[in-house]
Scaffold this motif. Structure first.
Motif, PDB file in Angstrom:
ATOM      1  N   ALA A 134      33.020  45.866  31.077  1.00 45.74           N
ATOM      2  CA  ALA A 134      31.970  46.392  31.524  1.00 45.74           C
ATOM      3  C   ALA A 134      31.825  46.016  33.037  1.00 45.74           C
ATOM      4  CB  ALA A 134      30.635  46.185  30.524  1.00 45.74           C
ATOM      5  N   ALA A 135      31.852  44.784  33.285  1.00 41.15           N
ATOM      6  CA  ALA A 135      31.552  44.311  34.691  1.00 41.15           C
ATOM      7  C   ALA A 135      32.753  44.791  35.517  1.00 41.15           C
ATOM      8  CB  ALA A 135      31.988  42.702  34.623  1.00 41.15           C
ATOM      9  N   LEU A 136      34.116  44.840  35.152  1.00 42.22           N
ATOM     10  CA  LEU A 136      35.043  45.729  35.719  1.00 42.22           C
ATOM     11  C   LEU A 136      34.943  46.976  35.984  1.00 42.22           C
ATOM     12  CD1 LEU A 136      37.524  44.514  37.268  1.00 42.22           C
ATOM     13  CD2 LEU A 136      38.835  44.886  35.151  1.00 42.22           C
ATOM     14  N   ALA A 137      34.416  47.612  34.953  1.00 39.85           N
ATOM     15  CA  ALA A 137      34.203  49.069  35.413  1.00 39.85           C
ATOM     16  C   ALA A 137      33.113  49.283  36.421  1.00 39.85           C
ATOM     17  CB  ALA A 137      33.758  49.719  33.788  1.00 39.85           C
ATOM     18  N   GLU A 138      32.271  48.397  36.322  1.00 44.88           N
ATOM     19  CA  GLU A 138      31.091  48.567  37.313  1.00 44.88           C
ATOM     20  C   GLU A 138      31.287  48.272  38.672  1.00 44.88           C
ATOM     21  OE1 GLU A 138      26.617  46.900  38.189  1.00 44.88           O
ATOM     22  OE2 GLU A 138      27.550  46.758  36.401  1.00 44.88           O
ATOM     23  N   VAL A 145      37.734  35.373  39.606  1.00 44.56           N
ATOM     24  CA  VAL A 145      36.535  34.430  40.062  1.00 44.56           C
ATOM     25  C   VAL A 145      35.221  35.260  39.947  1.00 44.56           C
ATOM     26  CG1 VAL A 145      35.383  33.029  41.841  1.00 44.56           C
ATOM     27  CG2 VAL A 145      37.846  32.558  41.261  1.00 44.56           C
ATOM     28  N   ARG A 146      35.278  36.374  40.402  1.00 43.03           N
ATOM     29  CA  ARG A 146      34.042  37.141  40.450  1.00 43.03           C
ATOM     30  C   ARG A 146      33.618  37.774  39.054  1.00 43.03           C
ATOM     31  NH1 ARG A 146      29.660  37.646  43.200  1.00 43.03           N
ATOM     32  NH2 ARG A 146      29.064  37.367  41.189  1.00 43.03           N
ATOM     33  N   LEU A 147      34.610  37.805  38.224  1.00 46.46           N
ATOM     34  CA  LEU A 147      34.375  38.290  36.958  1.00 46.46           C
ATOM     35  C   LEU A 147      33.775  37.288  35.834  1.00 46.46           C
ATOM     36  CD1 LEU A 147      37.628  40.687  36.382  1.00 46.46           C
ATOM     37  CD2 LEU A 147      34.873  41.613  36.457  1.00 46.46           C
ATOM     38  N   THR A 148      34.422  36.166  36.281  1.00 45.07           N
ATOM     39  CA  THR A 148      33.738  35.006  35.516  1.00 45.07           C
ATOM     40  C   THR A 148      32.382  34.614  35.842  1.00 45.07           C
ATOM     41  OG1 THR A 148      34.908  33.388  36.812  1.00 45.07           O
ATOM     42  CG2 THR A 148      35.933  34.192  34.769  1.00 45.07           C
ATOM     43  N   ALA A 149      32.085  34.863  37.035  1.00 43.19           N
ATOM     44  CA  ALA A 149      30.508  34.712  37.531  1.00 43.19           C
ATOM     45  C   ALA A 149      29.725  35.837  36.930  1.00 43.19           C
ATOM     46  CB  ALA A 149      30.712  35.025  38.970  1.00 43.19           C
ATOM     47  N   ASP A 150      30.436  36.939  36.709  1.00 47.05           N
ATOM     48  CA  ASP A 150      29.448  38.160  35.966  1.00 47.05           C
ATOM     49  C   ASP A 150      29.192  37.727  34.589  1.00 47.05           C
ATOM     50  OD1 ASP A 150      29.310  39.543  38.330  1.00 47.05           O
ATOM     51  OD2 ASP A 150      31.044  40.736  37.872  1.00 47.05           O
ATOM     52  N   VAL A 151      30.428  37.472  33.841  1.00 45.39           N
ATOM     53  CA  VAL A 151      30.135  36.709  32.269  1.00 45.39           C
ATOM     54  C   VAL A 151      30.316  35.174  32.485  1.00 45.39           C
ATOM     55  CG1 VAL A 151      31.257  37.038  30.323  1.00 45.39           C
ATOM     56  CG2 VAL A 151      31.357  38.962  32.140  1.00 45.39           C
ATOM     57  N   PRO A 152      29.391  34.459  32.610  1.00 43.65           N
ATOM     58  CA  PRO A 152      29.592  32.947  32.972  1.00 43.65           C
ATOM     59  C   PRO A 152      30.192  32.296  31.845  1.00 43.65           C
ATOM     60  CG  PRO A 152      27.387  33.608  33.290  1.00 43.65           C
ATOM     61  CD  PRO A 152      28.024  34.894  32.863  1.00 43.65           C
ATOM     62  N   GLU A 153      30.285  32.605  30.401  1.00 45.48           N
ATOM     63  CA  GLU A 153      30.869  31.856  29.480  1.00 45.48           C
ATOM     64  C   GLU A 153      32.471  32.131  29.442  1.00 45.48           C
ATOM     65  OE1 GLU A 153      30.013  33.365  25.657  1.00 45.48           O
ATOM     66  OE2 GLU A 153      29.768  35.482  26.186  1.00 45.48           O
ATOM     67  N   ALA A 185      45.165  47.506  29.306  1.00 44.81           N
ATOM     68  CA  ALA A 185      44.013  47.800  29.505  1.00 44.81           C
ATOM     69  C   ALA A 185      43.269  47.714  31.098  1.00 44.81           C
ATOM     70  CB  ALA A 185      42.884  46.797  28.413  1.00 44.81           C
ATOM     71  N   VAL A 186      44.092  46.672  31.573  1.00 47.01           N
ATOM     72  CA  VAL A 186      43.647  46.183  32.905  1.00 47.01           C
ATOM     73  C   VAL A 186      44.977  46.186  33.767  1.00 47.01           C
ATOM     74  CG1 VAL A 186      41.453  45.369  32.365  1.00 47.01           C
ATOM     75  CG2 VAL A 186      43.608  43.896  33.045  1.00 47.01           C
ATOM     76  N   ARG A 187      44.925  46.073  35.009  1.00 51.59           N
ATOM     77  CA  ARG A 187      46.044  45.970  35.903  1.00 51.59           C
ATOM     78  C   ARG A 187      45.857  45.247  37.325  1.00 51.59           C
ATOM     79  NH1 ARG A 187      46.056  49.289  40.117  1.00 51.59           N
ATOM     80  NH2 ARG A 187      44.664  51.249  40.209  1.00 51.59           N
ATOM     81  N   TRP A 202      41.644  42.709  40.118  1.00 50.28           N
ATOM     82  CA  TRP A 202      41.829  43.095  38.856  1.00 50.28           C
ATOM     83  C   TRP A 202      41.018  44.762  38.855  1.00 50.28           C
ATOM     84  CZ3 TRP A 202      45.286  41.431  35.529  1.00 50.28           C
ATOM     85  CH2 TRP A 202      45.855  39.913  35.722  1.00 50.28           C
ATOM     86  N   THR A 203      41.745  45.506  38.020  1.00 51.21           N
ATOM     87  CA  THR A 203      40.944  46.886  37.832  1.00 51.21           C
ATOM     88  C   THR A 203      41.260  47.408  36.625  1.00 51.21           C
ATOM     89  OG1 THR A 203      40.300  49.124  39.106  1.00 51.21           O
ATOM     90  CG2 THR A 203      42.904  48.405  39.128  1.00 51.21           C
ATOM     91  N   LEU A 204      40.418  48.440  36.060  1.00 46.88           N
ATOM     92  CA  LEU A 204      40.887  49.064  34.763  1.00 46.88           C
ATOM     93  C   LEU A 204      42.034  49.848  34.995  1.00 46.88           C
ATOM     94  CD1 LEU A 204      37.385  50.273  33.726  1.00 46.88           C
ATOM     95  CD2 LEU A 204      38.591  48.048  33.057  1.00 46.88           C
TER      96      LEU A 204
END
Length: 389
Positions: A134-138, A145-153, A185-187, A202-204
């Protein structure tokens, strides 16, 4: 006496040069260059660019980047032998069904086992995966690094190979992205650094729909491999694909082939349309990067590589470093020094004319690389020595 026709080592070297776009006219596009060898090795990001450049009539970094990240005429995926390749996009469904799906399933199983050891439940993992997508879609594109900031766990660390000399740590998010990429699912999008960087955004990914059955996909991939690398042995096919011997034999049985005798005493397989071909390319030289598909395309390499050169040019795990070629033979190695100059050493004397062509090609590669610095992931004895001189 065998009734089979013979294909000599000299003929195989001539076929290699012409088919792999190393002799004669270069490829017009990156997709054509990749298709000439089925796919370009992509474990090292720089290898894609250097392998393409060695085969393109007019090589530029920008052309490779356009093909990868804008026009998507080639696609990066984890497939044969659990190795990263860049293949022509129309070939993706064949590679996916024949090899990549099995690799992706193995990646998923290994990852799930790792997170279970770390105390994660299946429900927690599924929820984190949904949040990452969902974060990547947005965002459209984002770094790990950016995605793990969006989903901290997803920042939580996994310990790989605990207690081993090669123990390492990686975030759950980075490991999950690798699995999702393997599953399609991602590339990987443009790296956040230079073209030599492995720090990808990364992108969908858009799905590659296909109704291919696995057996048909394997036979089609076997044919692609034969067209690029034949004559090959059954052992070559099994090694290059990573299939079982049973799947290898079944795939080859579905392809019309001609048996030929090879100079090393083995029996090779060749496509019927290639049987009468006897190319005679003009003299050529090439500087190929580590893990180039021409260097790594066969299990049996004696027709182009003297076994005495292996200790200098390979690491302990069987990965080949940067090589110098002349007329279908590996004759030495090269490396880039800290000041940007390309250094080389010939381990076989190819004669004065070939030495002059190699020296000219070394100068051209130094100029082409410009300010870029390339250090192979898998370093070999000769590459280390040349880079340090």
């Amino acid at each position: 006496m065998s009734a089979r026709p013979r294909v000599s080592d000299a003929q195989r070297r001539a076929l290699l040069g012409v088919r792999h776009r190393l002799a004669g006219p270069g490829a017009r596009t990156v997709a054509e260059a990749a298709g000439a060898v089925v796919g370009l090795h992509a474990t090292d990001p720089a290898t894609v660019f250097l392998s393409a450049a060695a085969r393109l009539a007019e090589p530029t970094v920008a052309e490779v980047e356009r093909s990868l990240y804008e026009e998507h005429t080639v696609t990066r995926l984890l497939c044969m032998r659990r190795t990263m390749f860049v293949v022509p996009t129309p070939l993706v469904p064949v590679v996916d069904v024949s090899t990549a799906r099995a690799v992706a399933a193995r990646e998923r199983r290994g990852f799930v086992a790792e997170v279970h050891k770390a105390g994660w439940s299946d429900a927690r993992l599924a929820a984190a995966e949904r949040l990452l997508l969902a974060a990547l879609a947005e965002r459209g594109e984002a770094t790990a690094v950016r995605l793990t900031a969006d989903v901290p766990e997803l920042r939580e660390q996994l310990v790989l190979a605990p207690g081993k000399s090669y123990e390492s740590r990686i975030s759950v998010g980075s490991r999950l992205l690798r699995v999702l990429a393997a599953e399609g699912a991602v590339r990987r999008a443009r790296p956040s650094g230079a073209w030599t960087s492995a720090r990808f955004r990364w992108t969908l990914a858009e799905p590659h729909a296909t109704d291919l059955a696995p057996a048909e996909a394997r036979s089609r991939l076997a044919r692609e491999y034969l067209a690029a690398f034949g004559p090959v042995t059954v052992e070559d096919v099994k090694w290059w694909t990573g299939w079982t011997l049973t799947d290898t034999r079944r795939a080859l049985a579905a392809v019309e082939t001609v048996e030929v005798d090879l100079d090393d005493g083995s029996v090779g397989l060749l496509l019927p349309e290639d049987h009468a071909r006897a190319p005679s390319p003009e003299p050529w030289v090439a500087l190929l990067p580590s893990l180039d598909p021409s260097s790594m395309g066969w299990r049996r390499r004696g027709f182009y590589l003297d076994p005495e050169l292996v200790p200098a040019l390979f690491d302990r795990n069987g990965n080949i470093g940067p090589t110098v070629w002349a007329d279908g033979r590996v004759i030495g190695g090269w490396a880039q020094r800290a000041d940007g100059r390309v250094a080389h050493r010939l381990l076989v004397d190819p004669g004065a004319e070939a030495r002059a062509r190699v020296a000219a090609t070394v100068g051209e590669l130094t100029a082409w690389l410009g300010p870029a610095r390339v250090t192979p992931t898998f370093r070999t004895p000769l590459e280390r020595e040349l880079a340090a001189d």
